[in-house]
Design an enzyme around this catalytic site. Structure first.
Site, PDB file in Angstrom:
ATOM      1  N   PRO A   2      -6.033  -3.421  -4.682  1.00 23.67           N
ATOM      2  CG  PRO A   2      -8.225  -3.531  -3.935  1.00 23.67           C
ATOM      3  CD  PRO A   2      -7.263  -2.635  -4.653  1.00 23.67           C
ATOM      4  CD  GLU A   3      -0.713  -7.011  -5.611  1.00 20.91           C
ATOM      5  OE1 GLU A   3      -0.207  -8.099  -5.955  1.00 20.91           O
ATOM      6  OE2 GLU A   3      -0.074  -6.121  -5.005  1.00 20.91           O
ATOM      7  CE  LYS A  58      -3.886  -6.474 -10.263  1.00 24.69           C
ATOM      8  NZ  LYS A  58      -3.001  -5.287 -10.316  1.00 24.69           N
ATOM      9  CG  HIS A  92     -14.824   8.340   1.541  1.00 21.05           C
ATOM     10  ND1 HIS A  92     -14.458   9.460   0.815  1.00 21.05           N
ATOM     11  CD2 HIS A  92     -14.217   8.445   2.752  1.00 21.05           C
ATOM     12  CE1 HIS A  92     -13.653  10.209   1.556  1.00 21.05           C
ATOM     13  NE2 HIS A  92     -13.501   9.624   2.730  1.00 21.05           N
ATOM     14  NE  ARG A 111      -6.296   8.262  -4.569  1.00 22.80           N
ATOM     15  CZ  ARG A 111      -5.085   7.723  -4.746  1.00 22.80           C
ATOM     16  NH1 ARG A 111      -4.636   6.804  -3.898  1.00 22.80           N
ATOM     17  NH2 ARG A 111      -4.325   8.093  -5.756  1.00 22.80           N
ATOM     18  NE  ARG A 263       3.457   0.344  -8.908  1.00 21.46           N
ATOM     19  CZ  ARG A 263       2.489  -0.550  -9.108  1.00 21.46           C
ATOM     20  NH1 ARG A 263       2.206  -0.975 -10.337  1.00 21.46           N
ATOM     21  NH2 ARG A 263       1.797  -1.020  -8.086  1.00 21.46           N
TER      22      ARG A 263
END
Length: 274
Positions: A2-3, A58, A92, A111, A263
């Site tokens: 997420p940015e 962020k 999760h 993750r 990237r």
């Protein structure tokens, strides 16, 4: 990951959902997510009220009634949602904040890369990442003078410079590609090769694009969802990111994807030339 627009969207949703709510207790199922001693973390937040939730870059900043702030970094896949007490938490979910109003604030992270750090309010800059964070991408902070000075002394390629959180807060892969395309700047151009006019154009595009992405509730490419469990909408307005093999909206040239500083990077080879 997420940015800034996605994190800001989460912040706004969480403020609507849990601002003013009091924590009864906390369960932690994956201790590595907590950068503090886990027992101390749980004890210090028990019976505390979430006064508001702020954001820096962020990072989410949960402000509590006892003068503590929880700095939450979502990293790759972290997300929050609020459910009635007793609802299935999902496999999760790694941290549960049980609220006194019979709701649960869940932290879900496939993750397990996200991190939470509890610090005295006002000492957020002691947290790694916030210690050296750059200005927010808004007109008042991201001045032309700052960008000109920062770019002028760097031989670094422009895209990785935009991704450097110590230079500008909150820009990630998606919005770096988008704003460079909007500015007709090749992602591998050395930062110090940009003219003053190019820097001014890039600055304005960064400011405008981030504001528009926030208005569109962020971009859902893989798994991002708001605090209400909804997908973002700004992916419908992307010009170049994820569009390799498609024609450029401006000139019709096929969008290419290359690696820049490890990237994946999307650009128009005709309009964004080295």
């Amino acid at each position: 990951m997420p940015e800034l627009p996605e994190v800001e969207t989460v912040r706004r949703g969480l403020n609507r959902l849990v601002s003013g709510a009091t924590i009864a207790s906390i369960e932690v199922f994956w201790p590595k997510i907590i950068n503090n001693d886990v027992d101390s973390f749980k004890q210090r937040l028990a019976n505390q009220t979430i006064q508001t939730i702020d954001r820096r870059g962020k990072y989410l900043l949960f402000r509590f009634s006892n003068g503590l702030t929880m700095v939450s970094h979502l990293r790759m896949e972290g997300k929050y949602n609020v459910v009635p007490r007793g609802e299935d938490q999902g496999k999760h979910t790694h941290v549960i904040f049980h609220l006194t109003d019979d709701r649960d604030l869940l932290y879900n992270d496939t993750r397990k890369f996200g991190r939470m750090t509890l610090v005295p309010t006002g000492e957020e800059n002691t947290v790694a990442g916030l210690r050296t964070i750059g200005p927010e991408p808004v007109a008042e902070q991201l001045t032309l003078a700052y960008m000109t000075a920062t770019f002028g002394k760097s031989k670094k390629m422009i895209k990785p410079l935009l991704l450097d959180q110590s230079k500008i807060a909150g820009i990630g892969n998606i919005y770096a590609d988008e704003t460079l395309w909007m500015s007709k700047i090749h992602p591998m151009r050395p930062a110090n090769s940009l003219t003053t006019d190019e820097i001014a154009t890039l600055r304005q595009n960064i400011i405008d694009e981030m504001a528009m992405a926030i208005k569109g509730h962020g971009t859902t490419v893989h798994s991002f969802s708001t605090a209400f469990g909804e997908a973002g909408q700004f992916q419908n307005h992307l010009h170049v990111y994820g569009r390799e093999g498609e024609p450029c909206e401006r000139c019709g040239t096929i969008i290419e994807k290359i690696k820049v500083a490890q990237r994946g990077t999307h650009f128009c080879p005709l309009e964004q030339r080295l």
